[in-house]
Structure formats: structure tokens, C-alpha cells
Write an enzyme that holds these catalytic residues in place. Structure first.
Site, PDB file in Angstrom:
ATOM      1  N   HIS A  78       0.818  -1.223   0.000  1.00 11.69           N
ATOM      2  CA  HIS A  78       0.000   0.000   0.000  1.00 11.69           C
ATOM      3  C   HIS A  78       0.850   1.270   0.000  1.00 11.69           C
ATOM      4  CE1 HIS A  78       0.368  -0.080   4.533  1.00 11.69           C
ATOM      5  NE2 HIS A  78       0.395   1.227   4.343  1.00 11.69           N
ATOM      6  N   ASP A 126      -0.034  -7.633   1.565  1.00 10.95           N
ATOM      7  CA  ASP A 126       0.455  -6.257   1.626  1.00 10.95           C
ATOM      8  C   ASP A 126       1.984  -6.270   1.639  1.00 10.95           C
ATOM      9  OD1 ASP A 126       0.578  -3.548   1.826  1.00 10.95           O
ATOM     10  OD2 ASP A 126      -0.202  -3.414   3.870  1.00 10.95           O
ATOM     11  N   GLY A 218       2.887   6.313   9.290  1.00  9.02           N
ATOM     12  CA  GLY A 218       4.264   6.653   8.959  1.00  9.02           C
ATOM     13  C   GLY A 218       5.205   5.475   9.131  1.00  9.02           C
ATOM     14  N   SER A 220       4.316   2.350   8.174  1.00 12.19           N
ATOM     15  CA  SER A 220       3.997   1.367   7.135  1.00 12.19           C
ATOM     16  C   SER A 220       5.245   0.899   6.398  1.00 12.19           C
ATOM     17  CB  SER A 220       3.041   1.976   6.111  1.00 12.19           C
ATOM     18  OG  SER A 220       1.713   1.856   6.512  1.00 12.19           O
ATOM     19  N   GLY A 221       5.256  -0.400   6.107  1.00 15.59           N
ATOM     20  CA  GLY A 221       6.343  -0.954   5.319  1.00 15.59           C
ATOM     21  C   GLY A 221       7.602  -1.260   6.095  1.00 15.59           C
TER      22      GLY A 221
END
Length: 270
Positions: A78, A126, A218, A220-221
């Protein structure tokens, strides 16, 4: 623009998951930080990267990620499912100060899992791999993240850390420096209880944390770094939290379970 796209994705989730209470919310936002924890020692998580997108003539932090090979970064789907110009910054600690340890490398190609659906975060997948334009130079400040064996599941309460530049509280203050927070792993049996995440989480996800410390927008990933047999490995990719708040009770941070995607990663990178 980023905020709008994320919110429209979540609006589609609200009807499909209306009976689940608080809805998933992506951990992506350029102005948000890890909840709880403390500022990490600079470059103590040398595989952590800052993923940045270009707007005008400037680049801005949007997500975290993990250097998994000299020419490859692992992050959340995402974070990169829009047509934008991306770069990664390795050896980063303070987003607004240059230490001389940073390596800035353009992203040449984005590989998103073919089953990722931006309108159904609960379906999973994801995960994305970023091919770097040039290979990273490994040194004391930039290292490869260790990945778990395919299929590995860690026990409940296993010692883990989330790292990232995410929000320090829901709607709270900002920190330019990389933070870390201890998040004990929550096994699927507990995380999928009806008064926890229920059927929103599947076995290709991993939950960690509680009401005191969590990931937030912030992050994410970015990696979930878990200690097992004396070594830290990246067992999760930060994916989503509850729309009621980043550290809402019985809604631990949800990560993509890396060990479920080792074969897919190998097929892309090879």
C-alpha cells in the site's frame, strides 16, 4: 493526495467489515511516528530504510522498509501502489539532518504482489519489492536485514521491536529521528479472537504489541524485528492499525508475515 487515496480505500472496507468494530487503518502518512518506545541509537537497525516520494522538486518520507539484498528493498504494497517517483535513503537516522552516513538510491522498478487488493486490506498480500537503480554499499551503517525461514512461526510473546518514523501517539507529536518500541508478538489464536481482530487477520499476518506501544501512521512498510535463537530477523512488514487509534486495546499492530512470502520474494529477486 496520499491521504485521500488511503481514506477512500478504507471507506470501501467499512461496509465489508462493518460488524468488526474498529476498522483497519494503514500506517502510511508522511507526518506520523512510532507510539511509545524511545529514539533508537543511530544506525542500530542498519537495514531500516526511509521510503520517500517526490512532490514538486522535493522528496518526503512516506513509509519504512527493509534492505533485503544490495539491490532490493522490502516494503508494504500500500506504500507503492500509486504511480509516483520513489527513492530510498539508507543509513538514515534524522530525516531533517545529514550525517554523511546516508545513501540515497532511486527506485527503478516496483514489484507488488499480484494478489494485493488496495480495497481489501484484510485479504493480506500487503507486500512489495523495490528494485534499486544501483546497489547499496554495505558498511557499519547499512546492512542487510535477516529474513526468517519460509513458513516459520514465532511463539506468543516472542521479543520483537518495531522501528520507524511513525506518529508518537494517535494525533500526537512528531519526531524526526528513528524510534524503536518493544512489541511482544501476539499469536494468531489470540489476535483472531472475536473481541480482538477477529477474522480481519489471517494466518499470513502477524500481530504484535498492545495498548502501551504500537506502530502508527508513517511506520507502514517498516520491519518488525524479532529476536529468535540469538539473532534479530525481520518477521513482519508494518501494515495496519485500528481506525479507533494506533494503540487501541485488543487491537495490536498488524504486520504482513514475512515468512509466508519467502518463495514469492525469491521468485522476484532471482
Amino acid at each position: 493526495m496520499l491521504r485521500f487515496l488511503v481514506l477512500t480505500s478504507l471507506a470501501a472496507l467499512e461496509q465489508a467489515l462493518a460488524d468488526l468494530g474498529p476498522q483497519p487503518r494503514y500506517l502510511e502518512d508522511s507526518h506520523e511516528r512510532v507510539v511509545g518506545g524511545e529514539v533508537a541509537t543511530p544506525n542500530s537497525w542498519p537495514w531500516q530504510i526511509s521510503l520517500q516520494y517526490k512532490s514538486g522538486s522535493n522528496f518526503y518520507h512516506t513509509c519504512g522498509g527493509t534492505l533485503v539484498a544490495r539491490g532490493w528493498v522490502m516494503t508494504a504494497a500500500h506504500c507503492v501502489d500509486r504511480a509516483m517517483t520513489f527513492r530510498v535513503v539508507l543509513g538514515e537516522h534524522d530525516l531533517y539532518q545529514t550525517s554523511g552516513r546516508e545513501q540515497i538510491i532511486a527506485v527503478s522498478k516496483v514489484h507488488i504482489h499480484s494478489r494485493w487488493n488496495p480495497y481489501n486490506v484484510a485479504a493480506g498480500y500487503d507486500i512489495a519489492l523495490l528494485r534499486l537503480e544501483t546497489e547499496a554499499t554495505l558498511n557499519s551503517y547499512v546492512q542487510l536485514g535477516s529474513l526468517p525461514p519460509s513458513g516459520q512461526l514465532l511463539p506468543h510473546n516472542n521479543f520483537c521491536y518495531i522501528t520507524g518514523w511513525g506518529r508518537t501517539s494517535t494525533g500526537g507529536s512528531l519526531s524526526a529521528q528513528l524510534k524503536q518500541a518493544q512489541l511482544p508478538l501476539v499469536d494468531h489464536t489470540n489476535c483472531s479472537k472475536s473481541d480482538w481482530w477477529g477474522s480481519t487477520v489471517n494466518t499470513n499476518m502477524v500481530c504484535a504489541g498492545g495498548a502501551a506501544e504500537s506502530g502508527c501512521n508513517g511506520d507502514s512498510g517498516g520491519p518488525l524485528n524479532c529476536l529468535f535463537n540469538g539473532q534479530y530477523s525481520v518477521h513482519g512488514i508494518a501494515s495496519f492499525v485500528s481506525s479507533y487509534g494506533c494503540n487501541y486495546p485488543k487491537k495490536p499492530t498488524v504486520f504482513t508475515r514475512v515468512s509466508a512470502y519467502i518463495e514469492w520474494m525469491d521468485s522476484i529477486m532471482m
